[in-house]
Design an enzyme around this catalytic site. Structure first.
Site, PDB file in Angstrom:
ATOM      1  N   HIS A  99     -10.754  -4.490   7.691  1.00  0.00           N
ATOM      2  CA  HIS A  99      -9.947  -3.444   8.319  1.00  0.00           C
ATOM      3  C   HIS A  99     -10.621  -2.072   8.325  1.00  0.00           C
ATOM      4  O   HIS A  99     -10.373  -1.283   9.231  1.00  0.00           O
ATOM      5  CB  HIS A  99      -8.575  -3.344   7.645  1.00  0.00           C
ATOM      6  CG  HIS A  99      -7.639  -4.457   8.050  1.00  0.00           C
ATOM      7  ND1 HIS A  99      -7.948  -5.781   7.871  1.00  0.00           N
ATOM      8  CD2 HIS A  99      -6.412  -4.439   8.633  1.00  0.00           C
ATOM      9  CE1 HIS A  99      -6.942  -6.532   8.314  1.00  0.00           C
ATOM     10  NE2 HIS A  99      -6.001  -5.744   8.789  1.00  0.00           N
ATOM     11  N   LYS A 124       5.619  -3.800   5.110  1.00  0.00           N
ATOM     12  CA  LYS A 124       5.008  -2.557   5.598  1.00  0.00           C
ATOM     13  C   LYS A 124       5.600  -2.248   6.964  1.00  0.00           C
ATOM     14  O   LYS A 124       5.591  -3.109   7.860  1.00  0.00           O
ATOM     15  CB  LYS A 124       3.489  -2.700   5.723  1.00  0.00           C
ATOM     16  CG  LYS A 124       2.756  -2.569   4.395  1.00  0.00           C
ATOM     17  CD  LYS A 124       1.257  -2.484   4.631  1.00  0.00           C
ATOM     18  CE  LYS A 124       0.494  -2.373   3.326  1.00  0.00           C
ATOM     19  NZ  LYS A 124      -0.969  -2.414   3.532  1.00  0.00           N
ATOM     20  N   HIS A 170      -6.069  -4.930  17.724  1.00  0.00           N
ATOM     21  CA  HIS A 170      -6.207  -4.797  16.268  1.00  0.00           C
ATOM     22  C   HIS A 170      -6.933  -6.012  15.654  1.00  0.00           C
ATOM     23  O   HIS A 170      -7.906  -5.857  14.909  1.00  0.00           O
ATOM     24  CB  HIS A 170      -4.815  -4.615  15.653  1.00  0.00           C
ATOM     25  CG  HIS A 170      -4.819  -4.642  14.161  1.00  0.00           C
ATOM     26  ND1 HIS A 170      -5.315  -3.607  13.395  1.00  0.00           N
ATOM     27  CD2 HIS A 170      -4.428  -5.602  13.266  1.00  0.00           C
ATOM     28  CE1 HIS A 170      -5.204  -3.910  12.115  1.00  0.00           C
ATOM     29  NE2 HIS A 170      -4.672  -5.115  12.006  1.00  0.00           N
ATOM     30  N   ARG A 220      -3.192  -6.298  -3.269  1.00  0.00           N
ATOM     31  CA  ARG A 220      -2.792  -6.279  -1.856  1.00  0.00           C
ATOM     32  C   ARG A 220      -3.893  -5.698  -0.973  1.00  0.00           C
ATOM     33  O   ARG A 220      -4.001  -6.029   0.209  1.00  0.00           O
ATOM     34  CB  ARG A 220      -1.472  -5.501  -1.678  1.00  0.00           C
ATOM     35  CG  ARG A 220      -0.955  -5.604  -0.254  1.00  0.00           C
ATOM     36  CD  ARG A 220       0.510  -5.264  -0.108  1.00  0.00           C
ATOM     37  NE  ARG A 220       0.912  -5.434   1.286  1.00  0.00           N
ATOM     38  CZ  ARG A 220       2.144  -5.422   1.727  1.00  0.00           C
ATOM     39  NH1 ARG A 220       3.137  -5.247   0.887  1.00  0.00           N
ATOM     40  NH2 ARG A 220       2.424  -5.592   3.015  1.00  0.00           N
ATOM     41  N   HIS A 231     -10.879  -0.607  11.771  1.00  0.00           N
ATOM     42  CA  HIS A 231     -10.124   0.585  12.165  1.00  0.00           C
ATOM     43  C   HIS A 231     -11.031   1.627  12.801  1.00  0.00           C
ATOM     44  O   HIS A 231     -10.638   2.304  13.753  1.00  0.00           O
ATOM     45  CB  HIS A 231      -9.412   1.194  10.953  1.00  0.00           C
ATOM     46  CG  HIS A 231      -8.063   0.582  10.697  1.00  0.00           C
ATOM     47  ND1 HIS A 231      -7.393   0.725   9.508  1.00  0.00           N
ATOM     48  CD2 HIS A 231      -7.261  -0.153  11.487  1.00  0.00           C
ATOM     49  CE1 HIS A 231      -6.248   0.079   9.577  1.00  0.00           C
ATOM     50  NE2 HIS A 231      -6.149  -0.471  10.765  1.00  0.00           N
ATOM     51  N   GLU A 286       0.815  -2.120  -2.983  1.00  0.00           N
ATOM     52  CA  GLU A 286      -0.633  -1.907  -2.892  1.00  0.00           C
ATOM     53  C   GLU A 286      -1.123  -0.937  -3.961  1.00  0.00           C
ATOM     54  O   GLU A 286      -1.831   0.029  -3.684  1.00  0.00           O
ATOM     55  CB  GLU A 286      -0.984  -1.390  -1.489  1.00  0.00           C
ATOM     56  CG  GLU A 286      -2.400  -1.715  -1.080  1.00  0.00           C
ATOM     57  CD  GLU A 286      -2.659  -1.541   0.410  1.00  0.00           C
ATOM     58  OE1 GLU A 286      -1.856  -2.021   1.234  1.00  0.00           O
ATOM     59  OE2 GLU A 286      -3.667  -0.918   0.740  1.00  0.00           O
TER      60      GLU A 286
END
Ligand code: NAD
Ligand code: GLY
Length: 376
Positions: A258, A152, A276, A251, A262, A246
């Site tokens: 997250h 990624k 993060h 995945r 996020h 994904e």
């Protein structure tokens, strides 16, 4: 030394973990060197590196010394540390620089740094001449166990983080755990959250091991650290091999913590206020408690997850963040998540420690009420 293959057919590569690897960098990386011609000049025996000022300052000389002994030199593109480097402006400068160097599709660009450097370099290499090679040399715990593996790559825009990107696998990942000796403790903790994530999402035995040995990992005791890195990478390599893009839901398991995390990062402006990995730590506690609220996880296990994070020096209660918003505002951030599909947001929840699953029936109004309780 550990060599962990990431099996992706023609895009397969190895992740090498070796203490002291940077001291003999030229021999570890030699298979990935290729001479390139700088704008019409004769081919140079030089190797292109992208780094930030900190990783260049700390590790540049070691790498150059090793390259010199093998008859190579390094070319450097150096950026200021931080998310600001994952921008269109820096991407343009970097791609211009690579074009000036005369990088060809068969060449490799070396990314020396944390997730910011890996994501920026990987994305630049995905578009340069429709794709050239790159090698990850991750120097943060987060990058070693997560961002350097799996392909990624991305930059940020005004509309959000990682919204412009590509799947582009590296040709190798070279990890020297000794680089973590210079990593600030807070960054070490943020990376540790991603290590614990692998235990929580799919490996109860690893979670148990971390409960006992987590302090040694954080203290960078070589054997414990290497075990934690290698186990994390094996888990990630397995999942990426099953679902590189994904698509199947496998995945997506890597996103445990997250969605909540996020939203917290967005509310704190993706700033140093909340790294993060720190957001992921808080997010995992929330995911565990929300799973218990839905009745398929126990509060005792949610408390175990919290304790494991607190023992690593991480914050575990969102009430500690001093946010001035309510649950509805955090849910608003979630609505902008790139995983939103058909008006619903998949949530990573837990059946047990070591058994995460994707829930597609989560009611966002209920999440807002839950978050209000957690913020109180
Ligand atoms: P980072 O790259 O910003 O590095 C954190 C800080 O540590 C920086 O100041 C850096 O200069 C410093 N540093 C790096 N290595 C050091 C060392 N060995 N010694 C001393 N200082 C060192 O942060 P990160 O946590 O590594 O990565 C975060 C980024 O990764 C985010 O942009 C996030 O979106 C991305 N990410 C990507 C993926 C993926 O799959 N591609 C996964 C997770 C996170
Ligand atoms: N960091 C999540 C992933 O690589 O899919």
């Amino acid at each position: 030394m550990h060599v962990i293959p990431v099996e992706l057919g023609g895009r397969s590569y190895d992740v090498t973990i070796d203490h002291g690897l940077l001291n003999s960098f030229a021999s570890a990386a030699a298979p990935f060197f290729k001479s390139y011609a700088a704008a019409g000049n004769a081919p140079q025996r030089a190797v292109p590196f992208v780094a930030d000022t900190a990783t260049k300052r700390i590790y540049g000389e070691t790498i150059e010394r090793s390259l010199q002994s093998a008859g190579f030199a390094a070319d450097w593109f150096v950026v200021e540390p931080g998310e600001g480097a994952k921008s269109w402006a820096v991407l343009e400068k970097l791609t211009d620089w690579l074009l000036e160097l005369g990088i060809e599709r068969g060449d490799n660009v070396f990314a020396l740094g944390g997730g910011v450097i890996g994501d920026l370099t990987g994305f630049a290499c995905s578009v340069l001449k429709r794709g050239c090679g790159f090698v990850q040399i991750p120097t943060t715990l987060l990058a070693q166990v997560d961002s350097s593996v799996g392909g990624k790559t991305a930059i940020n825009t005004g509309a959000g983080k990682n919204l412009i990107g590509a799947f582009h696998q590296p040709n190798a990942v070279l990890i020297d755990p000794e680089t973590l000796a210079t990593l600030p403790p807070r960054e070490m903790g943020a990376g540790y959250a991603e290590v614990l994530k692998y235990g929580l999402l799919g490996d109860a035995e690893f979670f148990d091991w971390l409960e006992v040995n987590g302090a040694d990992v954080i203290a960078r005791e070589p054997e414990a650290l290497t075990h934690a890195i290698a186990t994390s990478i094996r888990a990630k390599a397995r999942i990426v091999a099953e679902d590189e893009r994904e698509l199947s839901g496998r995945r997506a398991l890597l996103n445990l913590g997250h969605t909540f995390g996020h939203a917290l990062e967005a509310e704190t402006g993706f700033s140093q206020e909340l790294l993060h990995g720190e957001g992921v730590a808080l997010g995992m506690v929330l995911a565990a408690r929300y799973s218990a609220r839905r009745g398929h996880f126990t509060m005792q296990d949610a408390d175990r997850a919290k304790r494991a994070l607190v023992n690593a020096g991480l914050r575990s209660e969102i009430s500690e963040l001093g946010l001035s918003c309510g649950g509805a505002k955090l849910v608003d951030h979630m609505r902008h998540d790139k995983k939103m599909a058909g008006g619903t947001l998949p949530f990573l929840l837990l059946n047990a420690i070591g058994d995460a699953f994707v829930a597609r029936d989560v009611n966002l109004t209920d999440v807002a009420v839950f978050l209000d309780e957690q913020l109180a």
